[in-house]
Design a protein around this motif. Structure first.
Motif, mmCIF file in Angstrom:
data_model
loop_
_atom_site.group_PDB
_atom_site.id
_atom_site.type_symbol
_atom_site.label_atom_id
_atom_site.label_comp_id
_atom_site.label_asym_id
_atom_site.label_seq_id
_atom_site.Cartn_x
_atom_site.Cartn_y
_atom_site.Cartn_z
ATOM 1 N N MET A 151 -1.933 -14.597 -6.324
ATOM 2 C CA MET A 151 -3.282 -14.654 -5.749
ATOM 3 C C MET A 151 -4.176 -13.578 -6.359
ATOM 4 O O MET A 151 -5.354 -13.820 -6.629
ATOM 5 C CB MET A 151 -3.224 -14.523 -4.223
ATOM 6 N N LEU A 152 -3.612 -12.399 -6.587
ATOM 7 C CA LEU A 152 -4.399 -11.332 -7.213
ATOM 8 C C LEU A 152 -4.763 -11.676 -8.652
ATOM 9 O O LEU A 152 -5.739 -11.157 -9.191
ATOM 10 C CB LEU A 152 -3.627 -10.003 -7.159
ATOM 11 N N GLU A 153 -3.970 -12.546 -9.250
ATOM 12 C CA GLU A 153 -4.280 -13.020 -10.600
ATOM 13 C C GLU A 153 -5.189 -14.243 -10.588
ATOM 14 O O GLU A 153 -5.499 -14.810 -11.629
ATOM 15 C CB GLU A 153 -2.972 -13.338 -11.344
ATOM 16 N N GLY A 154 -5.617 -14.659 -9.355
ATOM 17 C CA GLY A 154 -6.576 -15.755 -9.239
ATOM 18 C C GLY A 154 -5.974 -17.123 -9.052
ATOM 19 O O GLY A 154 -6.647 -18.140 -9.232
ATOM 20 N N GLU A 155 -4.703 -17.195 -8.641
ATOM 21 C CA GLU A 155 -4.024 -18.479 -8.529
ATOM 22 C C GLU A 155 -3.668 -18.788 -7.070
ATOM 23 O O GLU A 155 -2.914 -18.069 -6.449
ATOM 24 C CB GLU A 155 -2.736 -18.440 -9.370
ATOM 25 N N GLY A 156 -4.272 -19.847 -6.508
ATOM 26 C CA GLY A 156 -3.903 -20.315 -5.163
ATOM 27 C C GLY A 156 -4.552 -19.591 -4.008
ATOM 28 O O GLY A 156 -4.277 -19.904 -2.848
ATOM 29 N N LEU A 157 -5.430 -18.621 -4.268
ATOM 30 C CA LEU A 157 -6.043 -17.860 -3.179
ATOM 31 C C LEU A 157 -6.994 -18.716 -2.356
ATOM 32 O O LEU A 157 -6.991 -18.644 -1.119
ATOM 33 C CB LEU A 157 -6.785 -16.635 -3.735
ATOM 34 N N ALA A 158 -7.805 -19.533 -3.011
ATOM 35 C CA ALA A 158 -8.817 -20.324 -2.300
ATOM 36 C C ALA A 158 -8.189 -21.215 -1.241
ATOM 37 O O ALA A 158 -8.685 -21.303 -0.105
ATOM 38 C CB ALA A 158 -9.626 -21.158 -3.297
ATOM 39 N N GLU A 159 -7.072 -21.865 -1.579
ATOM 40 C CA GLU A 159 -6.409 -22.764 -0.635
ATOM 41 C C GLU A 159 -5.838 -22.008 0.552
ATOM 42 O O GLU A 159 -6.024 -22.407 1.708
ATOM 43 C CB GLU A 159 -5.276 -23.541 -1.343
ATOM 44 N N ARG A 160 -5.139 -20.900 0.278
ATOM 45 C CA ARG A 160 -4.562 -20.097 1.372
ATOM 46 C C ARG A 160 -5.644 -19.518 2.261
ATOM 47 O O ARG A 160 -5.502 -19.439 3.477
ATOM 48 C CB ARG A 160 -3.703 -18.951 0.803
ATOM 49 N N TRP A 161 -6.757 -19.098 1.650
ATOM 50 C CA TRP A 161 -7.850 -18.505 2.421
ATOM 51 C C TRP A 161 -8.487 -19.539 3.352
ATOM 52 O O TRP A 161 -8.815 -19.243 4.494
ATOM 53 C CB TRP A 161 -8.894 -17.903 1.479
ATOM 54 N N GLU A 162 -8.645 -20.760 2.852
ATOM 55 C CA GLU A 162 -9.233 -21.819 3.683
ATOM 56 C C GLU A 162 -8.337 -22.117 4.885
ATOM 57 O O GLU A 162 -8.813 -22.277 6.011
ATOM 58 C CB GLU A 162 -9.426 -23.084 2.840
ATOM 59 N N GLU A 163 -7.023 -22.160 4.664
ATOM 60 C CA GLU A 163 -6.070 -22.359 5.759
ATOM 61 C C GLU A 163 -6.178 -21.230 6.772
ATOM 62 O O GLU A 163 -6.184 -21.450 7.984
ATOM 63 C CB GLU A 163 -4.640 -22.405 5.214
ATOM 64 N N TRP A 164 -6.241 -19.985 6.269
ATOM 65 C CA TRP A 164 -6.313 -18.814 7.152
ATOM 66 C C TRP A 164 -7.566 -18.855 8.013
ATOM 67 O O TRP A 164 -7.515 -18.571 9.208
ATOM 68 C CB TRP A 164 -6.309 -17.529 6.322
ATOM 69 N N GLN A 165 -8.694 -19.209 7.412
ATOM 70 C CA GLN A 165 -9.947 -19.254 8.167
ATOM 71 C C GLN A 165 -9.869 -20.275 9.294
ATOM 72 O O GLN A 165 -10.343 -20.013 10.395
ATOM 73 C CB GLN A 165 -11.120 -19.583 7.234
ATOM 74 N N HIS A 166 -9.263 -21.412 9.037
ATOM 75 C CA HIS A 166 -9.109 -22.436 10.072
ATOM 76 C C HIS A 166 -8.258 -21.901 11.222
ATOM 77 O O HIS A 166 -8.615 -22.040 12.393
ATOM 78 C CB HIS A 166 -8.474 -23.699 9.474
ATOM 79 N N VAL A 167 -7.130 -21.273 10.882
ATOM 80 C CA VAL A 167 -6.245 -20.697 11.899
ATOM 81 C C VAL A 167 -6.957 -19.595 12.671
ATOM 82 O O VAL A 167 -6.861 -19.497 13.898
ATOM 83 C CB VAL A 167 -4.955 -20.148 11.243
ATOM 84 N N GLU A 168 -7.714 -18.751 11.961
ATOM 85 C CA GLU A 168 -8.407 -17.628 12.594
ATOM 86 C C GLU A 168 -9.491 -18.113 13.547
ATOM 87 O O GLU A 168 -9.644 -17.581 14.654
ATOM 88 C CB GLU A 168 -9.014 -16.730 11.505
ATOM 89 N N VAL A 169 -10.250 -19.129 13.152
ATOM 90 C CA VAL A 169 -11.284 -19.688 14.034
ATOM 91 C C VAL A 169 -10.647 -20.245 15.298
ATOM 92 O O VAL A 169 -11.121 -20.012 16.414
ATOM 93 C CB VAL A 169 -12.096 -20.783 13.299
ATOM 94 N N THR A 170 -9.544 -20.974 15.143
ATOM 95 C CA THR A 170 -8.826 -21.526 16.298
ATOM 96 C C THR A 170 -8.324 -20.413 17.205
ATOM 97 O O THR A 170 -8.431 -20.493 18.434
ATOM 98 C CB THR A 170 -7.638 -22.386 15.814
ATOM 99 N N ARG A 171 -7.783 -19.346 16.601
ATOM 100 C CA ARG A 171 -7.265 -18.214 17.386
ATOM 101 C C ARG A 171 -8.372 -17.548 18.183
ATOM 102 O O ARG A 171 -8.207 -17.233 19.358
ATOM 103 C CB ARG A 171 -6.601 -17.197 16.447
ATOM 104 N N ILE A 172 -9.535 -17.329 17.542
ATOM 105 C CA ILE A 172 -10.656 -16.676 18.217
ATOM 106 C C ILE A 172 -11.169 -17.537 19.357
ATOM 107 O O ILE A 172 -11.460 -17.043 20.460
ATOM 108 C CB ILE A 172 -11.787 -16.370 17.208
ATOM 109 N N GLN A 173 -11.274 -18.853 19.120
ATOM 110 C CA GLN A 173 -11.738 -19.766 20.165
ATOM 111 C C GLN A 173 -10.788 -19.762 21.359
ATOM 112 O O GLN A 173 -11.220 -19.760 22.514
ATOM 113 C CB GLN A 173 -11.887 -21.182 19.609
#
Length: 201
Positions: A151-173
């Motif tokens: 991810m630090l080399e720029g591979e696969g971060l966007a997908e993992r980040w999108e998943e995390w944001q979905h989980v985080e929004v659900t957690r906050i709600q």
């Protein structure tokens, strides 16, 4: 216990001294001092730890959560736990503080002021995202160090980040729903008169 810890990324404790007024741990000499010193205790005439913070080498698998916290300390220049933040906000933990600022899209407020805006904002955003992925509450959701390197080399971060944001929004709600459920006002039907307990047990 500290003296028996042997790891390529840890300093070996040589010994200790204790007197009536002080206690000292003895470690090998660090010519460049510690990361904590470079971030928070350096003298004005000493060089700042600049953004181009790199050896080109990746280490063996380590505690991913701890690595994420270290990334946050490097980006912010702040301590992982800082009670002085209580004067301005409720977030004593650096992780909570960064999460809040990231939700508010205030990346500039996250970065170490000593850098004087001399950094790459895309790299900062990437580092913060990787750090937050590493510090997820559930260990099974955290990436392996091999994935962190990718991810630090720029591979696969966007997908993992999108998943995390979905989980985080659900957690906050969910958290806010629980807060409303138990946030009883003065007129709540759940408020009960105090009752007198029986004698000591």
């Amino acid at each position: 216990m500290i003296s028996v810890a042997v790891h390529r990324n840890l300093l070996r404790l040589i010994g200790f001294c204790t007197t009536t007024t002080e206690r000292l741990l003895v470690y090998p000499f660090m010519q460049n001092l510690s990361v904590a010193y470079c971030l928070r205790e350096r003298k004005p005439e000493e060089p700042v730890l600049d953004w181009n913070l790199s050896t080109g080498k990746s280490s063996e698998r380590t505690d991913v959560f701890g690595y994420g916290i270290m990334l946050l300390e490097l980006v912010t220049g702040q301590r992982a736990i800082d009670f002085s933040r209580l004067e301005e906000e409720d977030d004593v933990l650096l992780l909570d503080h960064v999460k809040k600022l990231e939700r508010e899209k205030r990346l500039d407020a996250i970065v170490d002021r000593n850098l004087n805006r001399n950094y790459n904002i895309q790299e900062v955003e990437m580092m913060i995202q990787v750090a937050l992925l590493c510090t997820q509450a559930s260990p099974e959701n955290r990436p392996a160090m091999s994935e962190v390197v990718r991810m630090l080399e720029g591979e696969g971060l966007a997908e993992r980040w999108e998943e995390w944001q979905h989980v985080e929004v659900t957690r906050i709600q969910e958290y806010e729903r629980m807060q409303r459920r138990f946030d009883w006002g003065e007129d709540s039907v759940y408020n009960q008169d105090a009752i007198e307990l029986s004698g000591g047990r």
